[in-house]
Write an enzyme that holds these catalytic residues in place. Structure first.
Site, PDB file in Angstrom:
ATOM      1  N   THR A 114      45.590  30.506  45.741  1.00 38.31           N
ATOM      2  CA  THR A 114      46.984  30.926  45.913  1.00 38.31           C
ATOM      3  C   THR A 114      47.641  30.164  47.060  1.00 38.31           C
ATOM      4  OG1 THR A 114      46.596  33.129  45.067  1.00 38.31           O
ATOM      5  CG2 THR A 114      48.325  32.943  46.699  1.00 38.31           C
ATOM      6  N   ARG A 142      46.826  41.653  33.891  1.00 37.98           N
ATOM      7  CA  ARG A 142      46.504  41.980  35.294  1.00 37.98           C
ATOM      8  C   ARG A 142      47.496  41.300  36.249  1.00 37.98           C
ATOM      9  NH1 ARG A 142      45.202  38.845  40.127  1.00 37.98           N
ATOM     10  NH2 ARG A 142      43.789  40.065  41.385  1.00 37.98           N
ATOM     11  N   VAL A 143      47.951  42.044  37.220  1.00 42.57           N
ATOM     12  CA  VAL A 143      48.825  41.500  38.258  1.00 42.57           C
ATOM     13  C   VAL A 143      48.145  41.751  39.603  1.00 42.57           C
ATOM     14  CG1 VAL A 143      51.067  41.720  39.389  1.00 42.57           C
ATOM     15  CG2 VAL A 143      50.933  41.880  36.905  1.00 42.57           C
ATOM     16  N   GLY A 144      48.105  40.736  40.436  1.00 42.08           N
ATOM     17  CA  GLY A 144      47.464  40.875  41.748  1.00 42.08           C
ATOM     18  C   GLY A 144      48.443  41.265  42.834  1.00 42.08           C
ATOM     19  N   ASP A 145      48.064  40.973  44.056  1.00 47.03           N
ATOM     20  CA  ASP A 145      48.892  41.360  45.210  1.00 47.03           C
ATOM     21  C   ASP A 145      50.066  40.416  45.452  1.00 47.03           C
ATOM     22  OD1 ASP A 145      46.841  39.402  45.816  1.00 47.03           O
ATOM     23  OD2 ASP A 145      47.499  39.533  47.898  1.00 47.03           O
ATOM     24  N   THR A 174      46.137  35.835  50.722  1.00 48.51           N
ATOM     25  CA  THR A 174      45.353  35.241  49.640  1.00 48.51           C
ATOM     26  C   THR A 174      43.974  35.877  49.620  1.00 48.51           C
ATOM     27  OG1 THR A 174      44.315  33.242  48.780  1.00 48.51           O
ATOM     28  CG2 THR A 174      44.701  33.298  51.159  1.00 48.51           C
ATOM     29  N   GLY A 218      42.927  40.148  45.104  1.00 51.99           N
ATOM     30  CA  GLY A 218      44.204  40.865  45.121  1.00 51.99           C
ATOM     31  C   GLY A 218      44.127  42.369  45.061  1.00 51.99           C
TER      32      GLY A 218
HETATM   33  N1  ASP Z   1      45.489  37.124  45.656  1.00 53.75           N
HETATM   34  C1  ASP Z   1      45.538  36.452  44.397  1.00 53.75           C
HETATM   35  C2  ASP Z   1      45.409  37.461  43.294  1.00 53.75           C
HETATM   36  O1  ASP Z   1      44.612  38.372  43.427  1.00 53.75           O
HETATM   37  C3  ASP Z   1      44.480  35.416  44.222  1.00 53.75           C
HETATM   38  C4  ASP Z   1      44.410  34.387  45.314  1.00 53.75           C
HETATM   39  O2  ASP Z   1      44.730  34.667  46.461  1.00 53.75           O
HETATM   40  O3  ASP Z   1      44.035  33.245  45.008  1.00 53.75           O
HETATM   41  O4  ASP Z   1      46.048  37.323  42.284  1.00 53.75           O
END
Ligand code: ASP
Length: 365
Positions: free
Chosen positions: A231, A259-262, A282, A285
């Site tokens: 990220t 799925r959706v992350g942070d 990063t 998430g």
């Molecule tokens: N935080 C991101 C997610 O979980 C992944 C990442 O940081 O590469 O979608």
């Protein structure tokens, strides 16, 4: 009647625009009331820019000199692009967007071109941006055709009355705003495709017995996951004392079911408030969402009177690991202090400090 249609359309469009503007405007007015103009002379503020290109199992022994150089150069290009805006008196918002755009266009990073693949072999992108001066924010999630999701997130913030848009709706909005739309195949890279195949193969080799891992948080962990998070993000303080934060990602390899992350969640992966700090995260998430990471750092500073260093260390080096998660964040506070903690092997990161000095790092010191 026919003649009236364009008239009605214009009316609808104008009222939508007025509604959109009213959110930003009311945030602006509310902030002005909270922060009455001071007559005290302000000393010149020196801008600061901090970026990351993801945390994870990044070990020197696994890195070729060419690859290491390529990452260093890519981070430098993003820093220079963003800082050139700050140096010329531009806003922290413009700077973080520009720095993130550079990394979104670079296939080395898991954002924009170079995004990881979902279980179904698609690229679904998430991004968010926040203005620390007004607390306005914008985000997009699960988009597949927007070349620069961070620019779409900014359009959501500035050109709509919403904070977050997802999937097809977000894409339609981006198109209406004249943003660059690409065929989903634009995001394909061989490296990421092979990454998905590796994770899927490990998955299929797992036995029933291996499935019993119990994380402390109660989250069911994916049996196999890519241990590198690519990220990208940027945080900045501009010469007017305004903070901004931006984060953009393809999410996690092999993610499923929308799925959706942070990263697109304001308060989890991204937060900025002129009273405290700007943060971009990063890592894994799900854990950043559970910890409401970015906003908690801000709250610790505002209500607990923690320094930026203490707040970010507490959250990343203690709380995140205790819950079973990993990753890192970058942050800058209203006085230009910088923090970049991570609990993984490495994190692609860099900054240009108050004196204009450029620092770029990959591994633990
Ligand atoms: N935080 C991101 C997610 O979980 C992944 C990442 O940081 O590469 O979608």
């Amino acid at each position: 009647m026919r003649k009236l249609i364009p008239f009605f359309l214009a009316l609808v469009f104008n009222s939508a625009l007025a509604q959109a503007q009213s959110l930003s405007q009311s945030l602006e007015n509310a902030r002005m009331k909270q922060q009455p103009a001071s007559n005290a002379p302000r000393t010149a503020i020196k801008p600061v820019l901090v970026i990351h290109g993801g945390a994870g199992t990044i070990l020197k022994k696994n890195m070729s000199p060419e690859k290491e150089r390529a990452y260093m150069e890519a981070l430098k290009a993003a820093l220079e692009k963003g800082y050139s805006i700050l140096k010329n008196g531009g806003s922290s918002l413009d700077a973080v967007e520009a720095a993130v755009n550079v990394m979104e266009d670079d296939p080395l990073f898991n954002a924009g071109k170079g995004a990881v693949f979902t279980h179904e072999g698609k690229n679904e992108l998430d991004a968010s941006i926040m203005n620390g001066r007004t607390l306005a924010a914008g985000a997009v999630a699960g988009v597949t055709t927007i070349r620069n999701p961070i620019t779409a997130a900014r359009a959501v913030m500035e050109k709509s009355s919403h904070v977050m848009m997802t999937g097809r709706g977000a894409e339609e909005f981006a198109k209406q705003q004249g943003l660059t739309i690409v065929d989903p195949s634009y995001f394909y890279t061989e490296d990421r495709w092979q990454g998905l195949q590796r994770v899927k193969k490990q998955d299929s080799m797992k036995t029933e017995l291996d499935h019993g891992n119990k994380p402390t948080s109660g989250l069911r962990q994916p049996e196999n996951r890519d241990s590198k998070y690519g990220t990208v993000g940027a945080v900045a303080l501009d010469a007017q004392g305004n903070l901004a934060a931006a984060t953009s990602t393809g999410g996690m390899t092999n993610k499923r079911f929308g799925r959706v992350g942070d990263s697109p969640i304001i308060g989890a992966g991204t937060y900025a408030d002129n009273n405290t700090c700007a943060v971009s995260c990063t890592g894994w998430g799900e854990y950043f969402i559970l910890l409401v990471m970015a906003k908690t750092v801000s709250d610790m500073m505002e209500f607990g009177h923690f320094s930026l260093e203490k707040a970010t260390n507490e959250m990343v080096m203690k709380r995140l690991g205790a819950l079973g998660g990993d990753g890192g964040l970058i942050a800058v506070d209203k006085d230009g202090h910088i923090a970049m903690p991570f609990n993984t092997e490495g994190m692609y990161r860099g900054y240009i400090d108050k004196d204009g000095k450029v620092t770029i790092k990959i591994y633990k010191d």
